[in-house]
Write a protein that holds these residues in place. Sequence first.
Motif, PDB file in Angstrom:
ATOM      1  N   PRO A 148       0.791  -1.235   0.000  1.00  0.00           N
ATOM      2  CA  PRO A 148       0.000   0.000   0.000  1.00  0.00           C
ATOM      3  C   PRO A 148       0.819   1.279   0.000  1.00  0.00           C
ATOM      4  O   PRO A 148       0.337   2.324  -0.452  1.00  0.00           O
ATOM      5  CB  PRO A 148      -0.830  -0.116   1.289  1.00  0.00           C
ATOM      6  N   ALA A 169      -4.614   2.358  -2.867  1.00  0.00           N
ATOM      7  CA  ALA A 169      -5.862   2.910  -2.335  1.00  0.00           C
ATOM      8  C   ALA A 169      -6.498   3.917  -3.282  1.00  0.00           C
ATOM      9  O   ALA A 169      -7.698   4.221  -3.164  1.00  0.00           O
ATOM     10  CB  ALA A 169      -5.612   3.560  -0.975  1.00  0.00           C
ATOM     11  N   GLN A 215      -6.482  -2.198  -9.496  1.00  0.00           N
ATOM     12  CA  GLN A 215      -5.592  -2.898  -8.570  1.00  0.00           C
ATOM     13  C   GLN A 215      -5.241  -4.283  -9.091  1.00  0.00           C
ATOM     14  O   GLN A 215      -4.075  -4.702  -9.056  1.00  0.00           O
ATOM     15  CB  GLN A 215      -6.260  -3.007  -7.196  1.00  0.00           C
TER      16      GLN A 215
END
Length: 250
Positions: free
Chosen positions: A118, A162, A169
């Motif tokens: 992330p 995010a 993703q």
Amino acid sequence: MTALAEELLAVRDTGRDFATQPALRLDRLVRAFYQGSRKIEVLNGASADIFPGQAVALVGPSGAGKSTLLHISGLLETPDGGRVIINGRDCTGMPDAERTRVRRVQMGFVYQFHQLLPEFSALENIMIPQLILGRTKKQARQRAAQLLGSLGLADRVDHRPAQLSGGEQQRTAIARALANDPRLILADEPTGNLDPHTAEHVFDALIHLIRTTGVAALICTHNLDLARRMDRVLRLENGMLVEVQPLALR
């Protein structure tokens, strides 16, 4: 069905010749687990060959052992019997360090959940496995940008996970799996966490890269519509792998 999906089906049905040596050979795999004194046989002589340029679906009921089969194929788990042969090399009895090297150099993995780091951008997530392999930052950056561009993500390279949609993703995760030019892709429900429309586009992107790079792919899925559009379908039944014609799959 999207235009890309129709094009890929047409390519599949032209009778393409695949390389004669399998990228992955599963030879009479045996695997059992115990619950107390009860023995549960998950694999009981499962065998298959997966060739370069082929997208092969792995289907079967929940609990049949599909994830176990993928883990053994990816050298993450050792069978009780049988062999895993990757590009002509028997990898079954390798020491852990060598198995790790084979995974790093010759395999790419795509999971149901993207597993992206992330704190890094999409570009950086794809650079990292290349840097671990020893490529320079310039080489890794160029390869990452090329892969993201081929998946329609050229304008998302600097975005962190995010900031990406679910489909973006997962396409980034596919690019990461291909970053080190593997010979074999193993995918476990790569569209299982996506809505049908997004799953369609992610699947098309994955199959497009399999076609264009010549990588072999074993893709576990519960989605029979997607399985029908692959080159071959293997069904795990009673610990054995049974070949099923894709367009006859029910």
